[in-house]
Scaffold this motif. Structure first.
Motif, PDB file in Angstrom:
ATOM      1  N   LYS A  33       0.851  -1.185   0.000  1.00  0.00           N
ATOM      2  CA  LYS A  33       0.000   0.000   0.000  1.00  0.00           C
ATOM      3  C   LYS A  33       0.889   1.238   0.000  1.00  0.00           C
ATOM      4  CE  LYS A  33      -3.663  -2.422   2.508  1.00  0.00           C
ATOM      5  NZ  LYS A  33      -4.491  -2.481   3.735  1.00  0.00           N
ATOM      6  N   PRO A  34       0.416   2.348  -0.561  1.00  0.00           N
ATOM      7  CA  PRO A  34       1.274   3.518  -0.791  1.00  0.00           C
ATOM      8  C   PRO A  34       1.967   4.076   0.445  1.00  0.00           C
ATOM      9  CG  PRO A  34      -0.773   3.737  -2.000  1.00  0.00           C
ATOM     10  CD  PRO A  34      -0.941   2.545  -1.113  1.00  0.00           C
ATOM     11  N   ASP A  35       1.353   3.913   1.632  1.00  0.00           N
ATOM     12  CA  ASP A  35       1.895   4.565   2.822  1.00  0.00           C
ATOM     13  C   ASP A  35       2.603   3.601   3.772  1.00  0.00           C
ATOM     14  OD1 ASP A  35      -0.338   3.169   3.586  1.00  0.00           O
ATOM     15  OD2 ASP A  35      -1.165   4.752   4.861  1.00  0.00           O
ATOM     16  N   MET A  36       2.970   2.438   3.291  1.00  0.00           N
ATOM     17  CA  MET A  36       3.579   1.432   4.158  1.00  0.00           C
ATOM     18  C   MET A  36       4.995   1.810   4.607  1.00  0.00           C
ATOM     19  SD  MET A  36       2.456  -2.323   2.733  1.00  0.00           S
ATOM     20  CE  MET A  36       1.060  -3.152   3.491  1.00  0.00           C
ATOM     21  N   LYS A  37       5.377   1.234   5.740  1.00  0.00           N
ATOM     22  CA  LYS A  37       6.738   1.341   6.248  1.00  0.00           C
ATOM     23  C   LYS A  37       7.356  -0.055   6.136  1.00  0.00           C
ATOM     24  CE  LYS A  37       9.407   2.867  10.301  1.00  0.00           C
ATOM     25  NZ  LYS A  37       9.296   3.320  11.718  1.00  0.00           N
ATOM     26  N   HIS A  55       6.805   1.691  -4.982  1.00  0.00           N
ATOM     27  CA  HIS A  55       5.455   1.178  -4.741  1.00  0.00           C
ATOM     28  C   HIS A  55       4.836   1.756  -3.474  1.00  0.00           C
ATOM     29  CE1 HIS A  55       5.446  -2.017  -7.878  1.00  0.00           C
ATOM     30  NE2 HIS A  55       6.744  -1.944  -7.722  1.00  0.00           N
ATOM     31  N   ILE A  56       5.607   2.496  -2.693  1.00  0.00           N
ATOM     32  CA  ILE A  56       5.084   3.102  -1.460  1.00  0.00           C
ATOM     33  C   ILE A  56       5.435   4.597  -1.458  1.00  0.00           C
ATOM     34  CG2 ILE A  56       5.066   0.991  -0.075  1.00  0.00           C
ATOM     35  CD1 ILE A  56       7.819   1.945   1.085  1.00  0.00           C
ATOM     36  N   ILE A  83      14.886   8.820  -5.685  1.00  0.00           N
ATOM     37  CA  ILE A  83      14.114   8.140  -4.639  1.00  0.00           C
ATOM     38  C   ILE A  83      14.529   8.707  -3.285  1.00  0.00           C
ATOM     39  CG2 ILE A  83      13.559   5.936  -3.574  1.00  0.00           C
ATOM     40  CD1 ILE A  83      12.545   6.182  -6.429  1.00  0.00           C
ATOM     41  N   THR A  84      13.596   9.324  -2.588  1.00  0.00           N
ATOM     42  CA  THR A  84      13.922   9.982  -1.313  1.00  0.00           C
ATOM     43  C   THR A  84      13.272   9.331  -0.098  1.00  0.00           C
ATOM     44  OG1 THR A  84      12.097  11.539  -1.625  1.00  0.00           O
ATOM     45  CG2 THR A  84      14.272  12.207  -2.443  1.00  0.00           C
ATOM     46  N   ASN A  85      12.289   8.476  -0.295  1.00  0.00           N
ATOM     47  CA  ASN A  85      11.610   7.826   0.831  1.00  0.00           C
ATOM     48  C   ASN A  85      12.337   6.537   1.229  1.00  0.00           C
ATOM     49  OD1 ASN A  85      10.835   6.610  -1.611  1.00  0.00           O
ATOM     50  ND2 ASN A  85       8.884   5.870  -0.762  1.00  0.00           N
ATOM     51  N   ILE A  86      13.648   6.660   1.452  1.00  0.00           N
ATOM     52  CA  ILE A  86      14.495   5.487   1.617  1.00  0.00           C
ATOM     53  C   ILE A  86      15.717   5.857   2.444  1.00  0.00           C
ATOM     54  CG2 ILE A  86      15.880   5.921  -0.474  1.00  0.00           C
ATOM     55  CD1 ILE A  86      15.668   2.902  -1.092  1.00  0.00           C
ATOM     56  N   ASP A  87      16.214   4.887   3.224  1.00  0.00           N
ATOM     57  CA  ASP A  87      17.519   5.050   3.874  1.00  0.00           C
ATOM     58  C   ASP A  87      18.157   3.684   4.023  1.00  0.00           C
ATOM     59  OD1 ASP A  87      17.376   4.376   7.150  1.00  0.00           O
ATOM     60  OD2 ASP A  87      15.442   4.755   6.213  1.00  0.00           O
ATOM     61  N   PHE A  88      19.466   3.690   4.230  1.00  0.00           N
ATOM     62  CA  PHE A  88      20.232   2.454   4.330  1.00  0.00           C
ATOM     63  C   PHE A  88      21.112   2.505   5.570  1.00  0.00           C
ATOM     64  CE2 PHE A  88      19.359   2.977  -0.204  1.00  0.00           C
ATOM     65  CZ  PHE A  88      18.888   1.724  -0.551  1.00  0.00           C
ATOM     66  N   ASP A 104       5.276  -2.272   8.640  1.00  0.00           N
ATOM     67  CA  ASP A 104       4.146  -2.936   8.005  1.00  0.00           C
ATOM     68  C   ASP A 104       4.587  -4.195   7.264  1.00  0.00           C
ATOM     69  OD1 ASP A 104       1.953  -0.920   8.478  1.00  0.00           O
ATOM     70  OD2 ASP A 104       3.404   0.347   7.418  1.00  0.00           O
ATOM     71  N   VAL A 105       5.803  -4.149   6.707  1.00  0.00           N
ATOM     72  CA  VAL A 105       6.366  -5.279   5.961  1.00  0.00           C
ATOM     73  C   VAL A 105       7.842  -5.428   6.328  1.00  0.00           C
ATOM     74  CG1 VAL A 105       6.980  -6.176   3.674  1.00  0.00           C
ATOM     75  CG2 VAL A 105       4.788  -5.010   4.000  1.00  0.00           C
ATOM     76  N   VAL A 106       8.269  -6.666   6.548  1.00  0.00           N
ATOM     77  CA  VAL A 106       9.693  -6.982   6.683  1.00  0.00           C
ATOM     78  C   VAL A 106      10.021  -7.993   5.594  1.00  0.00           C
ATOM     79  CG1 VAL A 106      11.527  -7.830   8.169  1.00  0.00           C
ATOM     80  CG2 VAL A 106       9.628  -6.547   9.161  1.00  0.00           C
ATOM     81  N   HIS A 107      11.011  -7.668   4.767  1.00  0.00           N
ATOM     82  CA  HIS A 107      11.291  -8.444   3.560  1.00  0.00           C
ATOM     83  C   HIS A 107      12.733  -8.946   3.531  1.00  0.00           C
ATOM     84  CE1 HIS A 107      12.884  -8.492  -0.654  1.00  0.00           C
ATOM     85  NE2 HIS A 107      11.811  -9.252  -0.838  1.00  0.00           N
ATOM     86  N   VAL A 108      12.913 -10.203   3.103  1.00  0.00           N
ATOM     87  CA  VAL A 108      14.251 -10.747   2.836  1.00  0.00           C
ATOM     88  C   VAL A 108      14.216 -11.495   1.507  1.00  0.00           C
ATOM     89  CG1 VAL A 108      15.093 -10.966   5.213  1.00  0.00           C
ATOM     90  CG2 VAL A 108      13.765 -12.827   4.210  1.00  0.00           C
TER      91      VAL A 108
END
Length: 265
Positions: A33-37, A55-56, A83-88, A104-108
Motif C-alpha cells: 500500500k502507498p503509505d507502508m513502512k 510502490h510506497i 528516490i527519497t523515501n528510503i535510507d540504508f 508494516d512489511v519486513v522483507h528478505v
C-alpha cells in the motif's frame, strides 16, 4: 553470526544488481500500500529496495546489510533515480535494532540461506513487524540447465559443500514455510508460493553466466574455496570454463526455482 560464503566484490554486486521487486518479489507486490513502512534486510546494492520504494510513494523503506560495503552504491542508486523515501544502514538480522511492531512489511530475499539460525532470524522479523503486518521471504529451492555442463555441475556441488561447511542452509526454498511456523507464525497465516528465474537469451546468458564466471575467478567465495581446502585452483578454472561455455552456447538455458512465503502476524 553471518556465514555468507562470498563478499560484496564487483562480480557479486553485478549479480545482485539485476534484481528488482518485479523479478525478485512478485509475491509481495500485490499486498503493498502507498503509505507502508518497510524493512528490507540484506539489501545489498539496493536494487530491490529502490524498486520497492516506488510502490510506497507516501511510505518509507529502510534497507539494512550486515556490512557497509555495498551501501554507498545503494545510496547512489537511490539518489540517481530521485528516490527519497528510503535510507540504508548496517544491521544484524539476528538482533534488529528496531522496536517491536515497527514495520508494516519486513522483507528478505536470498538471505535466510546464508545464516546459521534462520528460525531465530524469522522470530526477529516477526517481532519488529506490526500486528497484521507481513514478513516476506524468497529463497532458492532448486536449479537445472541445458545442455549438460561439467563445470556448472561442479559449481553447484562446490557451492553446496562450502555453504554447508560454513553453517549455511543452501537452497532452502522448499522448507522456509516450516521455519516460519517454528518462528511463531500460525499455519493458516503463512501463504506459500513458488517463483523462478530463467536465463536463455544471449543477453541473459551473458549476464548470468558471465557474472558467475567472474565470481568463481575473483570473489570471496573463490578465496574461501581454495584457502579452505574445498577446491584447487585448476578446479575453479574448470568451473569458470563451464560458465563461459554456457554463455557462448546458443542453446544454453538455466532455470532457478524459488520458494516464497508471506507470513501475517
Amino acid at each position: 553470526m553471518p556465514v555468507y560464503t562470498t563478499d560484496h566484490s564487483t562480480t557479486v554486486l553485478q549479480t545482485h544488481s539485476w534484481r528488482t521487486a518485479t523479478n525478485s518479489a512478485p509475491h509481495l507486490l500485490p499486498y503493498l500500500k502507498p503509505d507502508m513502512k518497510i524493512l528490507d534486510i540484506g539489501c545489498g546494492p539496493g536494487t530491490i529496495t529502490v524498486d520497492l520504494a516506488r510502490h510506497i510513494p507516501t511510505g518509507h523503506i529502510t534497507g539494512i546489510e550486515y556490512t557497509d560495503d555495498p551501501l554507498p552504491e545503494a545510496r547512489s542508486l537511490a539518489a540517481s533515480q530521485g528516490i527519497t523515501n528510503i535510507d540504508f544502514a548496517v544491521g544484524d538480522i539476528h538482533a534488529l535494532e528496531f522496536e517491536d511492531d515497527s514495520f508494516d512489511v519486513v522483507h528478505v530475499h536470498q538471505v535466510l540461506q546464508h545464516i546459521a539460525d534462520p528460525v531465530h532470524a524469522l522470530r526477529e522479523m516477526r517481532r519488529v513487524v506490526k500486528p497484521g503486518g507481513i514478513v516476506a521471504a524468497r529463497e532458492s529451492a532448486d536449479m537445472t540447465w541445458y545442455p549438460e555442463n561439467e563445470g556448472i555441475a561442479g559449481w553447484k556441488e562446490l557451492t553446496m559443500r562450502v555453504a554447508k561447511a560454513k553453517g549455511g542452509n543452501p537452497h532452502p526454498g522448499r522448507m522456509i514455510h516450516v521455519w516460519a511456523k517454528q518462528a511463531g507464525f500460525e499455519d493458516g497465516k503463512v501463504k506459500r508460493s513458488a517463483g523462478s528465474w530463467c536465463f536463455s537469451t544471449a543477453e541473459e546468458r551473458a549476464y548470468w553466466g558471465g557474472s558467475m564466471e567472474g565470481r568463481i575467478r575473483s570473489s570471496g567465495f573463490a578465496t574461501i574455496a581454495v584457502e579452505g581446502g574445498f577446491a584447487r585452483e585448476e578446479e575453479l578454472e574448470g568451473i569458470a570454463r563451464g560458465w563461459r561455455a554456457f554463455v557462448e552456447d546458443e542453446e544454453g538455458w538455466f532455470g532457478l526455482m524459488h520458494g516464497e512465503i508471506l507470513c501475517w502476524k
